[in-house]
Write an enzyme that holds these catalytic residues in place. Structure first.
Site, mmCIF file in Angstrom:
data_model
loop_
_atom_site.group_PDB
_atom_site.id
_atom_site.type_symbol
_atom_site.label_atom_id
_atom_site.label_comp_id
_atom_site.label_asym_id
_atom_site.label_seq_id
_atom_site.Cartn_x
_atom_site.Cartn_y
_atom_site.Cartn_z
ATOM 1 N N HIS A 72 -1.956 1.093 7.290
ATOM 2 C CA HIS A 72 -2.317 1.104 5.874
ATOM 3 C C HIS A 72 -1.983 2.481 5.309
ATOM 4 O O HIS A 72 -1.877 3.460 6.053
ATOM 5 C CB HIS A 72 -3.805 0.797 5.729
ATOM 6 C CG HIS A 72 -4.263 0.541 4.330
ATOM 7 N ND1 HIS A 72 -3.614 -0.316 3.465
ATOM 8 C CD2 HIS A 72 -5.330 1.040 3.626
ATOM 9 C CE1 HIS A 72 -4.264 -0.353 2.311
ATOM 10 N NE2 HIS A 72 -5.296 0.472 2.383
ATOM 11 N N ASN B 55 -8.531 4.162 -2.097
ATOM 12 C CA ASN B 55 -7.899 2.972 -1.545
ATOM 13 C C ASN B 55 -7.268 2.144 -2.667
ATOM 14 O O ASN B 55 -7.414 2.463 -3.845
ATOM 15 C CB ASN B 55 -8.939 2.141 -0.781
ATOM 16 C CG ASN B 55 -8.316 1.228 0.259
ATOM 17 O OD1 ASN B 55 -7.104 1.180 0.413
ATOM 18 N ND2 ASN B 55 -9.146 0.497 0.973
ATOM 19 N N CYS C 9 0.828 -1.216 0.000
ATOM 20 C CA CYS C 9 0.000 0.000 0.000
ATOM 21 C C CYS C 9 0.853 1.252 0.000
ATOM 22 O O CYS C 9 0.499 2.277 -0.592
ATOM 23 C CB CYS C 9 -0.938 -0.004 1.189
ATOM 24 S SG CYS C 9 -0.090 0.078 2.794
#
Length: 358
Positions: free
Chosen positions: A306, A326, A166
């Site tokens: 994240h 995202n 990520c």
């Protein structure tokens, strides 16, 4: 001798007990059947590999049933129509522990930032700190880089799958947008190149840090090539790019800062910065597993597991929010996006914030 009425009453009680047992058995059976039917639809929709009747099938069915109970509980806590909505997602067959291990174990604790400062790669935001309510009279009241710029500057939502990258996805996405704003040339840049090549505290699909990724880009001046030239494999591998032997998009500068002042978030600063381009941030996404829509205001904390990209904001409603991009595919949340309340550092949005220049 037993009175006749007592015998009659005993028969009535036995009959009623039988009716209650049969009714409860019916409702339990119906409930289980209903859950299993939903689970079968879930398997079909998300192409899960569970063979009906297998041990794994029943294990995942039980987890799925627990997820439905959790969704009901979370939705019962909603305070308004703007609150987040929770329900069945492609992660509903995972326990919370499995979800964290597979999707949220991909940000590493940053190295001491004095290391980055000493190498000239860390730029601290020097603007005057403000309170988290400074955005209330801000203009414009809405901004979305997907729709409000003169030409396209946001690429399609990506999917990191089981790769803990990520930190690389969110960093590259901001480079893509800033380059498109500057040149009108929107490119899908190689996330895999950053996963494979970025050092300085990054570990490929085993995790990394957004500030370290940007530090690597600036320090080495490695140009990012396109995704077509260096395609995504969702695994870590050796670096296949020579820094000075390729042409691509180079980062020239960046900021990496924490928008917390004496325990209070200063997200008004972040709102202002978003008019110059998207921001890359680290967050706590533990509760995102079940997210369907609405604005997240609770159920997460201010630690980071994240990394994502903020591409806009909306201050017009009773609950102002950031628009978050995202990297779990466009079948997550709001076509790959999520809304988080502005103010109070919800989900740790103000803990590690980066902007870039190309």
């Amino acid at each position: 001798m037993e009175p006749p009425w007592r015998s009659h009453m005993s028969s009535v009680f036995i009959f009623m007990a039988a009716v209650i047992f049969i009714s409860s058995h019916y409702f339990v059976t119906t409930a289980v059947t209903d859950v299993e039917q939903k689970f079968k639809l879930f398997i079909k929709k998300y192409q899960k590999p569970y063979k009906i009747g297998s041990e794994e099938y029943y294990k995942r069915l039980k987890i799925f049933q627990d997820s439905l109970k959790k969704h009901h509980h979370l939705n019962s806590l909603r305070t308004s129509n703007h609150s987040a909505i929770y329900g069945v997602t492609k992660f509903s067959d995972l326990t919370d522990e499995e979800f964290i291990a597979q999707y949220l174990d991909d940000t590493k604790k940053p190295l001491k930032h004095h290391l980055l400062k000493s190498q000239g790669g860390y730029v601290k935001n020097t603007q005057k700190q403000t309170t988290d309510h400074s955005y209330k009279s801000f203009e414009p009241q809405k901004w979305d880089w997907r729709t409000d710029w003169k030409w396209p500057v946001i690429t399609k939502v990506k999917n990191q799958r089981s790769c803990g990258g990520c930190w690389a996805f969110s960093s590259v996405e901001s480079v893509e947008t800033m380059y498109a704003i500057k040149t009108k040339d929107l490119r899908d840049l190689s996330v895999q190149q950053v996963i494979d090549c970025a050092a300085y505290g990054n570990f490929g699909c085993r995790g990394g840090d957004t500030c370290h990724a940007l530090y690597w880009m600036k320090l080495t001046r490695t140009p990012l090539v396109t995704d077509q030239e260096y395609p995504l494999t969702d695994t870590s591998d050796f670096c296949k790019i020579e820094p000075n032997a390729t042409k691509g998009v180079s980062l020239t500068d960046y900021t990496c800062d924490k928008f917390i002042n004496h325990g209070q978030s200063t997200e008004g600063q972040m709102v202002s910065m978003l008019l110059n381009g998207p921001l890359t941030i680290s967050v706590d996404a533990t509760s995102w597993k079940d997210y369907l829509g609405g604005i997240i205001q609770y159920h997460c904390y201010n630690f980071n597991n994240h990394a994502v990209q903020i591409i806009g904001y909306d201050l017009t409603g009773p609950v102002p929010y950031f628009i978050i991009r995202n990297s779990w595919g466009d079948d997550f949340g709001l076509n790959g996006y999520i809304h988080i309340r502005i103010g109070n550092n919800v989900c740790g949005v103000a803990e590690e914030v980066s902007s870039i220049q190309v």
